[in-house]
Each structure stands twice: as C-alpha cells, then as structure tokens.
Design a protein around this motif. Sequence first.
Motif, PDB file in Angstrom:
ATOM      1  N   TYR A  22      -6.405   2.679  -2.145  1.00  0.00           N
ATOM      2  CA  TYR A  22      -5.124   1.926  -1.854  1.00  0.00           C
ATOM      3  C   TYR A  22      -5.293   0.544  -1.979  1.00  0.00           C
ATOM      4  CZ  TYR A  22      -6.377   1.254   2.989  1.00  0.00           C
ATOM      5  OH  TYR A  22      -6.897   0.926   4.181  1.00  0.00           O
ATOM      6  N   GLU A  23      -6.602  -0.010  -1.260  1.00  0.00           N
ATOM      7  CA  GLU A  23      -6.611  -1.226  -1.205  1.00  0.00           C
ATOM      8  C   GLU A  23      -6.512  -2.382  -2.393  1.00  0.00           C
ATOM      9  OE1 GLU A  23     -10.382  -1.485   0.822  1.00  0.00           O
ATOM     10  OE2 GLU A  23      -9.475  -1.560   2.786  1.00  0.00           O
ATOM     11  N   TRP A  26       0.762  -1.321   0.158  1.00  0.00           N
ATOM     12  CA  TRP A  26      -0.121  -0.062  -0.103  1.00  0.00           C
ATOM     13  C   TRP A  26       1.013   1.136   0.029  1.00  0.00           C
ATOM     14  CZ3 TRP A  26      -3.507  -2.078   4.394  1.00  0.00           C
ATOM     15  CH2 TRP A  26      -4.561  -2.983   3.916  1.00  0.00           C
ATOM     16  N   LYS A  67       0.726  -6.786  -6.032  1.00  0.00           N
ATOM     17  CA  LYS A  67       1.134  -6.636  -4.344  1.00  0.00           C
ATOM     18  C   LYS A  67       2.791  -6.817  -4.158  1.00  0.00           C
ATOM     19  CE  LYS A  67       0.596  -9.908  -1.233  1.00  0.00           C
ATOM     20  NZ  LYS A  67      -0.139 -10.782  -0.335  1.00  0.00           N
ATOM     21  N   THR A  89      -6.576   7.044   0.904  1.00  0.00           N
ATOM     22  CA  THR A  89      -6.935   5.900   1.502  1.00  0.00           C
ATOM     23  C   THR A  89      -8.045   4.932   1.048  1.00  0.00           C
ATOM     24  OG1 THR A  89      -8.289   6.982   3.031  1.00  0.00           O
ATOM     25  CG2 THR A  89      -6.083   6.599   3.778  1.00  0.00           C
ATOM     26  N   LEU A 142      -4.658  -1.249  -4.833  1.00  0.00           N
ATOM     27  CA  LEU A 142      -3.415  -1.392  -5.635  1.00  0.00           C
ATOM     28  C   LEU A 142      -3.683  -0.693  -6.954  1.00  0.00           C
ATOM     29  CD1 LEU A 142      -1.399  -4.209  -4.132  1.00  0.00           C
ATOM     30  CD2 LEU A 142      -1.394  -1.770  -3.270  1.00  0.00           C
TER      31      LEU A 142
END
Length: 131
Positions: free
Chosen positions: A94-95, A72, A118, A91, A97
């Motif tokens: 970001y999860e 992240w 990731k 925020t 990507l």
Amino acid sequence: MVRLVGFACSYCGLPVRLAGDHRHPGYVVVDQLTFTRPRGDGLPNLGVLHRFCNRVSQTRRPDGGRILRRAWLGWATDQFEASRCERRYGTRHYERLGLHPSRVRTLGLYRKYWQIRKMRCASRAYNYYSG
C-alpha cells in the motif's frame, strides 16, 4: 451494529462500512487503539476502525498524515473492488500506492506521479465512504 451508523474511523476519519463483505477494506472493526494516548480512567482505549486501517495502524509505520491514510484506504478499496487478490494490495504494497520506482525514469518524475496518485486515491476514498 446499528449504533455504529455515522461513526468515523479513528485512524483516517472516514465513515466505516457496516454491510457487505467482511473482507472489504472498509468493513468495521472495533479494536484497542495503539496509536493514541492511553485513557487515564483505566478503561480500554477502544475505537471504530476500517479493517484496512486497523491492519495499517498495527504495522507501526511512521504516520504520514490524514491525506496519506485516506489515500492508502482508497487504493486498497480500488484493488478490492477490482477483485484483486488481497496479497497484491495488502499492507506490504500500500505504501507505494501501486507505483514502482524502477518503472519510472527519474526520481523527480516518480515523486510527481506519486503525489498525483496520492491525491486521486484520497479523493476516491472520500467519495466512496462519504457518498
């Protein structure tokens, strides 16, 4: 600030950035740690964090492990270095990507792309902040 040289982020474990733009996701922030157990001596539970890690830790999302936290941070740093507006990599975004499930044909393919993204983002963060 000179005493903070060499300190690692309490959330992701990578060194914090002390110089440069204060809006950078890796810039140092000292804040009360809400994701660790409280101290028994009554003193505040303060820690050194990246600016982005501080924001992520305050969202109360489930913890995904150190590699995911670094991914992240790496993704947010890449977006900042590319001069993208913070609303696009904050925020909220970001999860994933930067991946969009609707643009990938199958769920299995999305998972594969997400795993690759990731690991790439985590290694970029490690090289950027440790190098």
